[in-house]
Design an enzyme around this catalytic site. Sequence first.
Site, PDB file in Angstrom:
ATOM      1  N   HIS A 179      46.234 -30.230 -27.773  1.00  0.00           N
ATOM      2  CA  HIS A 179      46.985 -29.293 -26.942  1.00  0.00           C
ATOM      3  C   HIS A 179      46.104 -28.126 -26.508  1.00  0.00           C
ATOM      4  O   HIS A 179      46.206 -27.651 -25.365  1.00  0.00           O
ATOM      5  CB  HIS A 179      48.222 -28.760 -27.654  1.00  0.00           C
ATOM      6  CG  HIS A 179      49.023 -27.860 -26.767  1.00  0.00           C
ATOM      7  ND1 HIS A 179      49.872 -28.336 -25.798  1.00  0.00           N
ATOM      8  CD2 HIS A 179      49.042 -26.508 -26.647  1.00  0.00           C
ATOM      9  CE1 HIS A 179      50.390 -27.313 -25.134  1.00  0.00           C
ATOM     10  NE2 HIS A 179      49.901 -26.196 -25.631  1.00  0.00           N
ATOM     11  N   ASP A 214      45.351 -26.912 -22.732  1.00  0.00           N
ATOM     12  CA  ASP A 214      45.388 -25.530 -22.251  1.00  0.00           C
ATOM     13  C   ASP A 214      44.085 -25.140 -21.568  1.00  0.00           C
ATOM     14  O   ASP A 214      44.080 -24.489 -20.517  1.00  0.00           O
ATOM     15  CB  ASP A 214      45.640 -24.570 -23.420  1.00  0.00           C
ATOM     16  CG  ASP A 214      47.094 -24.500 -23.837  1.00  0.00           C
ATOM     17  OD1 ASP A 214      47.969 -24.982 -23.086  1.00  0.00           O
ATOM     18  OD2 ASP A 214      47.364 -23.963 -24.933  1.00  0.00           O
ATOM     19  N   HIS A 256      43.817 -18.876 -24.569  1.00  0.00           N
ATOM     20  CA  HIS A 256      43.941 -18.445 -23.178  1.00  0.00           C
ATOM     21  C   HIS A 256      43.046 -17.256 -22.850  1.00  0.00           C
ATOM     22  O   HIS A 256      42.510 -17.169 -21.740  1.00  0.00           O
ATOM     23  CB  HIS A 256      45.395 -18.085 -22.866  1.00  0.00           C
ATOM     24  CG  HIS A 256      46.328 -19.233 -23.031  1.00  0.00           C
ATOM     25  ND1 HIS A 256      46.215 -20.400 -22.314  1.00  0.00           N
ATOM     26  CD2 HIS A 256      47.407 -19.402 -23.838  1.00  0.00           C
ATOM     27  CE1 HIS A 256      47.174 -21.233 -22.675  1.00  0.00           C
ATOM     28  NE2 HIS A 256      47.910 -20.648 -23.590  1.00  0.00           N
ATOM     29  N   HIS A 265      50.145 -25.451 -18.423  1.00  0.00           N
ATOM     30  CA  HIS A 265      50.443 -26.880 -18.560  1.00  0.00           C
ATOM     31  C   HIS A 265      50.525 -27.556 -17.195  1.00  0.00           C
ATOM     32  O   HIS A 265      50.014 -28.659 -16.997  1.00  0.00           O
ATOM     33  CB  HIS A 265      51.749 -27.091 -19.328  1.00  0.00           C
ATOM     34  CG  HIS A 265      51.730 -26.518 -20.702  1.00  0.00           C
ATOM     35  ND1 HIS A 265      52.866 -26.451 -21.495  1.00  0.00           N
ATOM     36  CD2 HIS A 265      50.734 -25.979 -21.448  1.00  0.00           C
ATOM     37  CE1 HIS A 265      52.557 -25.898 -22.645  1.00  0.00           C
ATOM     38  NE2 HIS A 265      51.278 -25.595 -22.635  1.00  0.00           N
TER      39      HIS A 265
END
Length: 307
Positions: A262, A266, A289, A80
């Site tokens: 969101h 990321d 991720h 973030h």
Amino acid sequence: MIQDRQKTLRRQYEFEGKGLHSGLRVRMNVAPAPAGTGIRFLRKDIGDDAIIEAVADYVTYTQRGTTLEKGVVKVSTIEHLLSALWTLGVDNALITLDTFEVPILDGSALPYAEAFAADGLEEQDAPRKYYTLSAPLYYRDEKTGAEVTISPSDGFSVDLSIDYGSRVLGIQKAAYAAGTDYLKEIAPCRTFVFFHELEVLFKNNLIKGGDLENAVVIVEHPVPPEDLARMAALFNVEKVERVPEGYLDNVKLHFDNECARHKLLDLLGDFALVGMRLKGHVTATRSGHRINTDVARILRKDILKHQ
């Protein structure tokens, strides 16, 4: 032609909060840094030379966040903060921590982005470096089914979609391009989790610093009152309820597609780990991720090969 130059912050910023997974209190200083140094983390609790560069070479763990490790130096849940720095245009910064995890704050990048954007950036006397793809790159994670394609482009842009087989979320899409207002459209979007995952995460020693102020909780099906009561006890609140739209009533959505936005937030943070500005159009499906950092590592290897 005006040359695009590197930028850093105008001043230092202090943040304090809990680590999402460790639950530890952390103090963090984000400061300007000289041109050409990139974004680096300093673990002052280890020593004044305990520095790790924010590049994909050092990614070791990607479950529920991105972790870097270099020798004894470890930093986690960095995405973030990196998303805010990199997307707002910061090329060089020194981030000093007194423990290993970046504070989660409200679960988004907004507290960081608002602070940095309020003062603007400092232009530095050094040209920016860009990585330009000569041919399309396609990568698929066979374990998760996630896919990322990067096509050559004169700028940087992203089209992203998520599909968790969820009746509540459906298939959500989000996009980023040069004209996107990151501060208003992406930075406020908070991390999310499915209700049925919460107890599992607790049992696996994760989300110790999670609370009902920093996450969107998706409740796919009606939940018995005793399960809601147990979850309220875990988070030390009086009670929680499932709203008809399929979410826990702890927060209100900022956007109908906040969860996709969101994931875009990321991705922008994880792609900062390329360590160089990227020219390309990214198409990401079911990204997370793991695939983000895998792709960043591939790009890093190509950059290092041609240096």
